[in-house]
Design an enzyme around this catalytic site. Sequence first.
Site, PDB file in Angstrom:
ATOM      1  N   ASN A 128      -2.808  13.192  -4.892  1.00  0.00           N
ATOM      2  CA  ASN A 128      -4.020  13.563  -5.619  1.00  0.00           C
ATOM      3  C   ASN A 128      -4.527  14.936  -5.196  1.00  0.00           C
ATOM      4  OD1 ASN A 128      -4.395  11.332  -7.316  1.00  0.00           O
ATOM      5  ND2 ASN A 128      -5.372  10.137  -5.706  1.00  0.00           N
ATOM      6  N   ASP A 146      -4.657   2.496  -4.244  1.00  0.00           N
ATOM      7  CA  ASP A 146      -3.187   2.489  -4.227  1.00  0.00           C
ATOM      8  C   ASP A 146      -2.650   1.208  -3.610  1.00  0.00           C
ATOM      9  OD1 ASP A 146      -4.020   2.961  -1.677  1.00  0.00           O
ATOM     10  OD2 ASP A 146      -2.618   4.583  -1.253  1.00  0.00           O
ATOM     11  N   ASP A 158      -2.790   9.199 -11.080  1.00  0.00           N
ATOM     12  CA  ASP A 158      -2.896   8.042 -11.976  1.00  0.00           C
ATOM     13  C   ASP A 158      -1.557   7.723 -12.624  1.00  0.00           C
ATOM     14  OD1 ASP A 158      -5.556   7.787 -11.386  1.00  0.00           O
ATOM     15  OD2 ASP A 158      -6.286   8.671 -13.265  1.00  0.00           O
ATOM     16  N   ASP A 206       0.864  -1.184   0.000  1.00  0.00           N
ATOM     17  CA  ASP A 206       0.000   0.000   0.000  1.00  0.00           C
ATOM     18  C   ASP A 206       0.900   1.234   0.000  1.00  0.00           C
ATOM     19  OD1 ASP A 206      -2.916   1.130   0.708  1.00  0.00           O
ATOM     20  OD2 ASP A 206      -1.413   2.230   1.874  1.00  0.00           O
TER      21      ASP A 206
END
Length: 303
Positions: free
Chosen positions: A157, A192, A166, A149
């Site tokens: 973001n 993620d 992305d 993770d």
Amino acid sequence: MTASLPGGADERSPQVWQSLLSGIHTQLQASASACGCAQSEENTPAPALMHERLRQCLDALAQLQPLLDREFERLHQMERLAREAQAALTSARAELACTQDGERRARHLALHDALTALPNRRFFIERLTHATALLEAGEPARLAVIYLDLDDFKPVNDAYGHDIGDEMLKVVARRLDRRVRSEDMVSRLGGDEFACLRCGPVSRPELSRLARKLYETIAAPMQIGNLRLRVRPSIGIAVHPADGSTAATLMRSADAAMYAAKRSRAGHVFFAKAGEMRRDAMHADAPAPQRDPDDRAAGAVPA
């Protein structure tokens, strides 16, 4: 002159047979006329007999002609039906190929992540379920799930937008895919979160080395447009059969170990049933993801 097939002609061709019959008919008529002339001149019975036989041949040919015409027509129909059947078969094969190709594409899309093109969670669980089914109880460790993770991915973001986020996920996916063996599977589970399925004999030292490689691979600075960014993962490891004998239990164990690594900022952690995770303290003081400090114009990613 005698009637014969033209040189190189196909004897099955109706036109050839019709030409041949016409030639025979013409020659027989000529012979009958000649015999008639001879009979009138010599007045002998032999020419009369020959004349009669030739006329019988002419009558037979006249009866044979419609039979051959019908046979040629039947042949034409059979050839037309054969061509139509061949065309239908070719079309059916093309449609089948398109259908199979479409089914393959649909299955690929159903089993792969649209953003990174990695196998998705469904595909990963299918492969893991199949792999655990092949292993017998009591076997030495031959399978491990590595759960990853990205730490503090959300600030990326928030600071730069989802397009940059992305692109970061795509870079991470490519790096992971290049780092593992061809027989292993790397998957984007969603968001993620990523996972690696390691098959074959596995040991704690080997898995620990692999986890460090994956950590360093992901944590290396990445260039996205004019941004130079870094992100670090938390990694949890679960081994079959000690940490679970089914796909579901292995995923839960690896997920729990990953969260233990995230809480302790330990880099990677092995699952332990007793509730106390076995930790390898690696980069325990790693900060939240940020722009590389060398990129002076960029600034830091908000925490």
